[in-house]
Design an enzyme around this catalytic site. Structure first.
Site, PDB file in Angstrom:
ATOM      1  N   HIS A  48       0.656  -1.190  -0.081  1.00 12.81           N
ATOM      2  CA  HIS A  48       0.071  -0.033   0.043  1.00 12.81           C
ATOM      3  C   HIS A  48       0.963   1.388   0.375  1.00 12.81           C
ATOM      4  CE1 HIS A  48      -3.866   2.125   0.558  1.00 12.81           C
ATOM      5  NE2 HIS A  48      -3.168   2.846   1.171  1.00 12.81           N
ATOM      6  N   GLU A  70      -2.241  -5.405  -4.532  1.00 10.07           N
ATOM      7  CA  GLU A  70      -2.723  -4.816  -3.108  1.00 10.07           C
ATOM      8  C   GLU A  70      -4.109  -5.651  -3.036  1.00 10.07           C
ATOM      9  OE1 GLU A  70      -2.722  -0.815  -1.534  1.00 10.07           O
ATOM     10  OE2 GLU A  70      -4.627  -1.094  -2.597  1.00 10.07           O
ATOM     11  N   ASN A 429      26.652 -22.098  -4.314  1.00  9.84           N
ATOM     12  CA  ASN A 429      27.406 -23.152  -4.575  1.00  9.84           C
ATOM     13  C   ASN A 429      27.044 -24.306  -3.613  1.00  9.84           C
ATOM     14  OD1 ASN A 429      29.309 -22.755  -6.646  1.00  9.84           O
ATOM     15  ND2 ASN A 429      30.647 -21.743  -5.540  1.00  9.84           N
TER      16      ASN A 429
END
Lengths: 697, 164
Positions: A48, A70, A429
């Protein structure tokens, strides 16, 4: 006016990025089974405020996009919508997309509209797919209103058609409007396909024959301007819910805002694309042509040229308060001292001494608290990893749990910024190469879910960041074979465990059997090490085959201040970082050997170390000590290499503020920076690894 | 002064002010807008492994500023620094950063208003002075003034090339 606003843009972007981070971590924390209201609220609030901010600054594409998110979140918050994994993934994707949009706007780049559209479509689908509420469609539509209408205004109407979702309120007919008449008018504009949705029609007993229970999904084709469509719906605008989109691949839409609608009023407008869910809907064709306009791609309509590189920092108010207190004390000390100095007599000497001591203490405290302002908790870096692990483990089909510890450990802001990329690389990794597939893990008698720990803690003047996995560990034999194959080491070379593990830092060294897009190309570990070393840190690997690996990064707490030992070479003063000094000794000729008549080495216990004559490599003509017995040897270590620096004398230890030599000049080999001594003169800070390299030339 | 100069420029954009200074018997000029301050010579800290004409680094209110001896830069005879030896601190706007560099000159002379049209292109002066670093030449009565292109002349990257 626009200039006035522009000065707040930076703040807006920062807040938005923070908001995005909050949304991201919130989304990752959401537990599908047991939904925490507060968590959704947090996400919702972040979305918002981004929407609000972007609206204020006129970044309509952002505010519109956020609006759709929203809406979806709002439904989740109200419990009107189940939280599903797909919905979360779509939202996560949208967060990424939003971040890209903001970055693009911030840097004045073109917003990648097709990508935005893609995400919007996904959101759209999510909204339509599982909810029968029209406002969603409407809102999605609203989202692109501005782009579209500005585009239409600029380029004229070149759309191939419009897609209109029209769901009248129940009382529409009582207002004297007739949908059929409107459809007739539409038909005059172009080819019209109308699909009626009967889902809203109640049972016969509940049916009020004077109410409108139908809604329509209209497709109209032809070169029609938005105004023409608007004209037709002008009278019913307030009595219906309606979404108008251009006919493209679902990308661009435009729409008319209408008043809010209670869910029970509009559950009639299920999207025609979900026939399975609607009650036997029969398409009622007025005429049928299927066409999708692929072309209309809205342009990025806002461009904000933003200079790069400005950065700011958020500071805890408590820290600032401390600072103000200290400045207050400093002022008191200063006034006390000036009082003493105004009318000085020898009997005030004691008072003066006290004042100076106090001044010294004030300065030190002030320095500490100023440095403290630059300190940020490492969680700024760590917070991105849950997402990374979440995404990657799905991609790799592995079960991985990430555990964080020491998130509140504070490090210098610069370190925080620069450590993040190397750390990402290390974690990737670990996930890719370290942790095994679930079935392999079970076979090896380990829990199915692998664990990656990210730890941060202070040790001495350093911060240590560890990436620990309980995966398969590094295989020394494989590393060795690979290194021999690549010609990095001789076949009969004897390597310690540490040296063997260090092989992975060589460029182009990868033992992964097959390349994945996650890692394995053998670029990276060398870059990781280089980055960490450029921060003045080092990296260490420990590993046990079958049990897992630990990669530890040691970094200095701050890059701005350094404990240094000043050394004299002739008239020159150099600063040796205290951390790299092992010991200082007098040397006598019997300890020195010459290698090939050139390089000098000396024996320190059981080690032979090269001697670096500072006056020679820096060509200092004024050096007092030219024979080894006349000066001192400072034994230093850098990048795992040790050597003895031959200097005239040791001067003293002090904290020095690091100043950049590169700011006004350029990098000088063997020197990492400069500082200003108590007498105002400049002293150069030695770069030990650089010196070792220099002396090897 | 900078303000006056800016005003002057706004009124008459074709003139620019140049600070002229002396090296041996020759006169040189550089755009005054690039000059930050002029100060007397004071000992500097030598930077190792740099060309001879980099005298060293100076602490200019907390910033580390490299000092270039223009005589040596141009291959002229070295002289001992005297009380009138000056350091002209220049601030050069590079692509990204503001570079601050000091140059050592024998003495500063005047500030001249020079009309752009009166600047002649630099003649070929042989090998002693590289005309690449010249913006042009201006004749003031009997005096010939070399206008320097300081951005090029004092580019740290160029120093690197010279060492090679």
């Amino acid at each position: 006016m626009s200039i006035d606003m522009a000065q707040f843009h930076q703040v807006f972007f920062e807040e938005s990025f923070e908001g995005l981070d909050a949304m991201e971590s919130g989304l990752l924390n959401l537990d599908m089974g047991d939904v925490d209201k507060e968590e959704i609220n947090t996400i919702f609030r972040a979305a918002h405020s981004i929407k609000g901010g972007s609206g204020t600054f006129g970044f309509t594409s952002v505010s519109d996009f956020t609006h759709v998110m929203e809406t979806l979140l709002d439904e989740m918050r109200d419990g009107r919508r189940q939280i599903t994994q797909t919905a979360l993934d779509v939202l996560l994707g949208s967060v990424d997309c939003l971040r890209e949009m903001l970055t693009a706007i911030q840097e004045g780049d073109e917003v990648n509209e097709s990508k935005v559209a893609e995400h919007k479509q996904a959101l759209d689908k999510e909204l339509n797919g599982e909810s029968t509420e029209v406002p969603q469609i409407e809102n999605i539509a609203q989202s692109i209103d501005t782009i579209e209408s500005s585009k239409a205004a600029n380029e004229g109407s070149s759309q191939a058609g419009w897609h209109i979702v029209f769901s009248p309120h129940a009382h529409l007919l009582k207002t004297g409007n007739d949908p059929v008449r409107m459809f007739r008018e539409l038909k005059e504009l172009g080819e019209l396909t109308a699909i009626v949705d009967l889902q809203g029609v109640p049972g016969l007993y509940d049916l009020d024959p004077e109410d409108c229970h139908l809604s329509w999904d209209l497709k109209i084709e032809g070169d029609i301007s938005r105004e023409e469509i608007d004209d037709i719906f002008d009278w019913v605008e307030d009595d219906c819910d309606m979404a108008i989109q251009t006919l493209t691949n679902g990308v661009t839409t435009s729409q008319h805002p209408t008043n809010d609608v209670a869910p029970n009023q509009i559950n009639s407008a299920a999207n025609s694309e979900q026939p399975a869910e609607s009650n036997d809907v029969k398409p009622e064709k007025i005429s049928s042509v299927q066409a999708v306009n692929q072309s209309a791609k809205p342009k990025a309509e806002k461009k904000e040229a933003k200079p790069k590189g400005s950065s700011s920092i958020r500071v805890d108010t408590a820290k600032i308060d401390t600072l103000i207190n200290m400045v207050g004390e400093l002022v008191i000390t200063q006034s006390m001292l000036s009082l003493v100095g105004e009318d000085f007599s020898p009997h005030k000497l004691e008072q003066l001494k006290n004042g100076i001591t106090q001044l010294g203490r004030n300065t030190r405290e002030l320095q500490e608290s100023v440095m403290n302002i630059r300190m940020l908790p490492i969680s700024f870096v760590f917070s991105r990893f849950p997402r990374l692990v979440h995404d990657l483990s799905t991609k790799l089909n592995k079960k991985i749990e990430l555990k964080l510890s020491g998130e509140n450990t504070e490090v210098d802001k610069t370190v925080v910024e620069l450590i993040s990329d190397p750390l990402v690389h290390l974690v990737r990794n670990s996930l890719d190469h370290g942790i095994e597939m679930p079935e392999d893990r079970v076979a090896a008698g380990k829990p199915e879910t692998g664990t990656v720990n990210l730890n941060a803690y202070h040790r001495g003047g350093n911060i240590v960041i560890e990436v620990v996995d309980d995966g398969k560990g590094l295989n020394k034999e494989v590393l060795r074979a690979k290194a021999i194959e690549k010609g990095l080491i001789e076949e009969d070379a004897i390597l310690t465990d540490k040296q063997t593990y260090e092989l992975i830092f060589h460029a182009g060294f990868s033992t992964a059997e097959k390349l994945t897009d996650v890692s394995g190309r053998g670029v990276g570990m060398d870059v990781v090490r280089k980055n960490i070393q450029s921060l003045g840190g080092n990296i260490e690997i420990e590993s046990e085959l079958g049990k897992g690996s630990t990669i530890a990064i040691h970094l200095p707490l701050t890059l701005a201040i350094l404990d240094g030992q000043s050394v004299a070479v002739g008239d020159e003063t150099y600063i040796v970082p205290l951390v790299s000094i092992i010991e200082t000794l007098n040397i006598d000729e019997s300890m020195v050997n010459r290698v090939a008549g050139k390089g000098e080495t000396f024996r320190l216990r059981d080690e032979y170390l090269p001697i670096v004559r500072m006056h020679e490599i820096f060509s200092v003509e004024t050096a007092k000590a030219t024979r080894l017995t006349e000066g001192l040897l400072v034994v230093v270590e850098g990048q795992g290499m040790r050597c003895g620096l031959f200097v005239d004398d040791l001067l003293g230890q002090q904290q020095v503020v690091i100043k950049s030599l590169e700011a006004n000049y350029r990098r000088v080999e063997g020197i990492s920076g400069a500082t200003i001594l108590g007498d105002g003169s400049v002293a150069l800070i030695l770069d030990i690894p650089g010196l070792v390299r220099l002396s090897n030339l | 002064m900078a303000n006056e100069n800016q005003l002057a420029q706004a009124r008459e954009p074709s003139t620019a002010q140049y600070l002229t200074f002396q090296l041996a018997d020759e006169f040189y000029g550089l755009e005054i807008l690039k000059v930050r301050e002029i100060r007397g010579w004071e000992p500097v800290r030598e930077i190792p492994n740099t060309p001879d004409f980099i005298k060293g680094a100076l602490n200019l209110r907390g910033a580390i500023v490299p000092i270039v001896d223009l005589r040596e830069r141009f291959g002229m005879k070295k002289v001992d620094y005297s009380p009138v030896t000056v350091v002209i601190v220049l601030s050069l706007v590079d692509q990204a950063d503001d570079l601050v560099i000091g140059i050592v000159a024998d003495a500063v002379s005047d500030v001249l208003d020079i009309n752009k049209d009166e600047i002649r292109s630099a003649p070929n002066l042989g090998s002693k002075i590289d005309t690449r670093y010249m913006q042009g030449m201006y004749v003031n009565g009997s005096r010939m003034i070399m206008l320097l292109n300081v951005n090029k002349l004092l580019n740290p990257e160029e120093f690197a090339n010279l060492t090679d």
